[in-house]
Scaffold this motif. Structure first.
Motif, PDB file in Angstrom:
ATOM      1  N   ARG A 124       0.846  -1.189   0.000  1.00  0.00           N
ATOM      2  CA  ARG A 124       0.000   0.000   0.000  1.00  0.00           C
ATOM      3  C   ARG A 124       0.877   1.232   0.000  1.00  0.00           C
ATOM      4  N   CYS A 157      -1.373  -6.016   3.855  1.00  0.00           N
ATOM      5  CA  CYS A 157      -2.129  -5.745   2.626  1.00  0.00           C
ATOM      6  C   CYS A 157      -2.696  -7.050   2.085  1.00  0.00           C
ATOM      7  N   HIS A 198      -4.391   2.489  -1.974  1.00  0.00           N
ATOM      8  CA  HIS A 198      -5.177   2.120  -0.803  1.00  0.00           C
ATOM      9  C   HIS A 198      -6.142   3.258  -0.548  1.00  0.00           C
TER      10      HIS A 198
END
Ligand code: UDP
Ligand code: MG
Length: 344
Positions: A124, A157, A198
């Motif tokens: 991210r 993630c 993100h």
């Protein structure tokens, strides 16, 4: 339905507020890839309208949608594991249901697989979460990097892609406490990473309390490293050795300088040290318990999740296999209505 090349696995827990937005973005993003796909949603025992909304979505797109309904809340990673046990595609992508992982990024992961990777981890780029989550996560990443052999930049993630071989290996592992990205990594031949976007949660709140995050990180650490246990035996040795040295020093000082009373006084001060050490010992015992508890769960071999129902078109799949373990998988077996009381 042509056999899917891509299976997208999405765990869902109390996401009623965001599901409509997810459907509206996920399917067009997948259509744009121009390959046969399927989406597998796992309802992880939601207490809101999520299950009903997933059923509606199945009714709307039965050609590309499959829904696994859990009996109760077993956690995000076991939900993904249940999805893994049933995928039909050659490539598998995991994704959160809250749109924090933009579905438009899936193409990037697949491109990395085209280039030869069998494991693609998302990183991210700018993380849209609370500061304490970001800080704790950075520390945990660093710790995991030091004490396990697992190398990844952003373990939290969940936007990741795996080849079917890896997913089959993960599903076959039958672990009771599992951290999917790490376990999958251990089976990977060519793991790579790519940067992904993100976003803020589209609706609702994070399903992870501080307590659940701590539990999850114990799963990660105990699942992949014995270093914490080994550190405690080393620490025990150092403390024992140190106290012998200390004892010798105090004895010498008392004998030579006659500082007997002073020695007693310093002993009082050492209460603080004692509390510190007691704290460490308790942590050590607790840590031992974390491992022993997991061994205990594993040897009992209870199913780690129970499936209530699976919504899918008959195909190559093996629908209902796990559900059988839970007793009456499809319900409605009793012709007579029976009176029941809710226990919770
Ligand atoms: N989730 C789940 N079971 C749980 C907790 C979470 O299936 O017990 C799902 C949740 O619906 C979401 C994903 O796992 O799709 C990630 O959860 P969340 O967004 O709450 O975690 P965060 O982004 O705060 O780390
Ligand atoms: Mg989230």
């Amino acid at each position: 339905m042509s056999a899917p090349q891509l299976s997208v696995v999405v765990p869902v827990y109390n996401e009623e507020e965001g599901l409509a937005a997810l459907f509206a973005r996920l399917y067009p993003a997948l259509d744009a890839l121009g390959l046969p796909y399927e989406v597998i949603f796992i309802n992880d025992g939601s207490r809101d309208r999520s299950a009903a909304m997933l059923k509606d979505q199945y009714a709307a797109r039965p050609d590309v949608t499959r829904v696994i309904l859990f009996n109760a809340n077993f956690g995000q990673h076991l939900a993904i594991l249940a999805g893994f046990a049933r995928v039909r595609g050659e490539r598998i992508v995991t994704l959160d249901a809250d749109l924090q992982n933009p579905p438009e990024e899936i193409g990037k992961l697949l491109a990395a697989m085209d280039a030869g990777a069998d494991y693609v981890g998302g990183v991210r780029r700018s993380r849209e979460d609370a500061w304490w989550r970001r800080t704790a996560s950075r520390l945990m990443n660093r710790l995991r990097e030091r004490i396990t052999r697992i190398r990844m930049t952003d373990q939290g993630c969940m936007l990741r892609a795996y080849s079917r071989d890896i997913v089959d290996a993960v599903a076959a592992a039958r672990e009771v406490s599992v951290y999917i990205p790490a376990l999958a990594y251990t089976f990977a031949h060519r793991p790579v990473e790519v940067d992904v976007e993100h976003e803020e949660r589209s609706a609702g709140e994070s399903k992870y309390s501080l307590y659940r995050l701590i539990r999850l990180n114990f799963d990660l650490v105990t699942g992949f490293s014995l270093v914490p246990l080994q550190l405690f035996s080393v620490l025990g040795m150092l403390v024992a050795f140190g106290s012998i040295v200390l004892y010798a020093v105090v004895m010498t000082e008392r004998t030579i300088a006659g500082g007997f009373l002073e020695g007693i006084k310093t002993l009082w001060d050492r209460d603080i040290l004692a509390f510190f050490l007691i704290g460490w010992i308790m942590f050590g015992v607790g840590l031992l318990g974390e491992y022993v508890g997991r061994i205990y769960q594993q040897v009992r071999t209870r199913p780690s999740y129970v499936i209530r129902a699976v919504l899918e078109r008959d195909g190559e799949g093996d629908s209902g296999r796990d559900g059988e373990r839970g007793g009456l998988p499809r319900g409605e077996r009793h012709p007579e209505p029976v009176e029941t009381r809710e226990l919770r």
